[in-house]
Design an enzyme around this catalytic site. Structure first.
Site, PDB file in Angstrom:
ATOM      1  N   GLY A 183       0.873  -1.367  -0.166  1.00 53.13           N
ATOM      2  CA  GLY A 183      -0.225  -0.420   0.055  1.00 53.13           C
ATOM      3  C   GLY A 183       0.780   0.769  -0.059  1.00 53.13           C
ATOM      4  O   GLY A 183       1.217   2.060   0.901  1.00 53.13           O
ATOM      5  N   HIS A 450      14.590  34.936   4.154  1.00 48.62           N
ATOM      6  CA  HIS A 450      15.840  34.420   3.051  1.00 48.62           C
ATOM      7  C   HIS A 450      16.408  34.016   4.305  1.00 48.62           C
ATOM      8  O   HIS A 450      16.818  35.409   5.230  1.00 48.62           O
ATOM      9  CB  HIS A 450      16.080  35.626   2.281  1.00 48.62           C
TER      10      HIS A 450
END
Ligand code: FAD
Length: 473
Positions: A183, A450
């Site tokens: 699965g 950033h």
């Protein structure tokens, strides 16, 4: 009813104390309703005791193990894994579960929800019998929140030793040296990832032609690439033909997409082929209800999650799609049903805006439509895909991954799909973007810190808005 059994009157009877049931109970009680919650095992249900929380605790430990290898192989840090003390790991996991459990019990007590331990069986549209307790009648309504259990493939029997479900895997005395996971949905992928991190040889077999087949095709591609890079033998489009249980493991015969037959031997077969709704002993017929073809109880009115029987509502894993079989979806459903029963008008659950996460290494996190779903729905679609390695923090992590945005050509964002380290913590902004019908230019206007991984999300939107900095359109 026996003569000693009492009859209790309440406003709302909630059957099942998992995330769907206890959230309904807490909110309904908070709105001033008298609530009786019946649970035959432990409040918190699958998510807290056998699902989200213990599995994520173990996946966190797995991440630490992976970090040791990365430290050594990439950063010159002379670290080696001595061993994993499984009982200690399990003790920490169980402590996290216990503390959460005590928290839920405390919240229910504080909200004055009457919690009854027992099994409930409906006796009519507004009544139920609770084992060892008596008959309960509910003036406002009954909420069915009986959840789900692991599905088994015909012909396979979970023995808790060689053939196991995600439930058994938690309580096993240790991890095996090799495992065949059947699965490739979220649960199968997470368990495959966990076992691999802990050093097991892992084969992951999925019958559909790709892992996490409900996700965007690029999510499947990047996830598969990441898992294969970690040494997991991923076999999508493959079928299990036969399993032989041996003394020391299992021998499975698998047919590959090319039609070849291969034999996989492993210490354990972990079956993760989906979840089946739980309605045994619930007495649906006495209330005038029946299940659908897959065993779910479907609402007649999705805006109120109310069945064909007025006053009987459904939440959580008992619901068919578009509900998602996710704990956070069941919280939203619980809030909606409680507020509906209290006479408030609450917006229906927006299933398209519910985030979906796979907590493997790499992780996947998505919200909204895949590219194919958007095209099938007739949208004129634009797509931007940005590798995480295109931003500095992605290079620091060095684990690949991507951001994919699906939007209308001159309109709103339809879907965002992420693969990479820790993207589960990055999906929240995208869920607001999709939920609030934002356009790429709305997002591009906002500045991302950033250097962060989420910069890649910002950059993907900048490009779509025609203002790309590190990525040109
Ligand atoms: P359940 O949590 O199953 O609760 C139902 C409760 O009803 C049970 O406690 C049961 O004992 C009780 N009950 C049943 N019948 C009766 C009765 N007749 N009388 C009294 N009590 C009854 N979801 C996420 O969002 N994030 C994840 O990371 C995540 N990871 C998962 C990992 C695993 C391994 C698994 C198995 C599931 C995971 N899920 C995750 C899914 C999540 O656990 C389920 O969506 C959620 O638990 C469903 O909640 P529920 O309230 O519908 O049902």
């Amino acid at each position: 009813m026996t003569q000693t059994e009492k009859v209790t009157d309440t406003d709302v009877l909630v059957i099942g104390g998992g995330t769907g049931g206890y959230s309904t109970a807490l909110r309904a009680a908070g709105l001033g309703l008298r609530v009786l919650l019946v649970e035959r095992d432990k409040v918190g249900g699958t998510c807290l005791h056998r699902g989200c929380i213990p599995s994520k605790a173990m996946l966190h430990a797995a991440e630490l193990v992976d970090g040791i290898a990365e430290a050594r192989e990439r950063w010159g840090i002379k670290a080696n894994l001595e061993s994993v003390d499984w009982p200690a790991l399990v003790a920490t996991r169980d402590d996290i579960v216990d503390r959460n459990h005590r928290g839920v019990v405390g919240h229910l007590t504080h909200a004055a929800v009457e919690v009854v331990h027992g099994s409930a069986e409906l006796t009519g549209p507004r009544s139920a019998r609770i084992s060892g307790y008596g008959e309960v009648t509910a003036r406002r309504g009954i909420v069915l929140a009986t959840g789900s259990r692991p599905r088994m493939l015909p012909g396979l029997v979970a023995d808790g030793r060689r053939v196991v479900t995600s439930d058994d895997a938690l309580f096993a005395p240790g991890l095996p040296e090799s495992v065949l996971v059947l699965g490739g949905g979220a649960i199968g992928v997470e368990y495959a990832s966990l076992h691999r991190s802990m050093g097991a040889r892992v084969t992951l077999v999925e019958a559909a032609d790709r892992l996490v087949p409900l996700e965007d095709v690029d999510v499947s591609r990047h996830l598969t690439r990441g898992l294969k890079k970690r040494g997991i033998d991923v076999r999508a489009g493959a079928r299990l033909l036969e399993t032989v249980v041996l003394d020391d493991g299992v021998r499975a015969t698998v047919r590959t997409p090319r039609g070849e037959t291969v034999t996989v031997e492993a210490e354990r077969l972990l079956v993760a082929v989906g979840r089946a709704p739980v309605t045994d002993g619930l007495g649906l017929a006495a209330a005038g209800l029946a299940t659908d073809g897959r065993g779910h109880v479907a609402p007649a009115d999705w805006d109120r999650l109310e069945t064909v029987v007025p006053g009987v509502h459904v939440v959580g894993d008992l619901l068919p799609p578009p509900s998602l079989g996710l704990a956070h979806a069941s919280f939203a459903e619980g809030l909606l049903v409680a507020e509906t029963l209290a006479g408030l008008r609450t917006a229906p659950v927006d299933y398209a805006a519910v985030p979906r996460v796979t907590y493997s290494a790499p992780q996947t996190a998505s919200v909204g439509l895949s590219e194919a779903q958007a095209r099938d729905a007739g949208h004129d679609v634009v797509v931007n895909t940005m590798p995480l390695s295109a931003v500095a923090k992605g290079m620091v992590h060095g684990q690949g991954g991507m951001v994919k945005v699906v939007a209308e050509r001159s309109g709103r964002v339809l879907g965002v799909h992420l693969v990479g380290p820790n993207v589960s913590e990055m999906i929240a902004e995208s869920q607001l973007i999709v939920g609030w019908d934002a356009e790429p230019s709305d997002v591009a206007h906002h500045i991302h810190a950033h250097p962060t991984l989420s910069e890649a999300v910002g950059e993907a939107f900048l490009t779509l808005a025609g203002r790309g900095l590190h990525q040109q359109a």
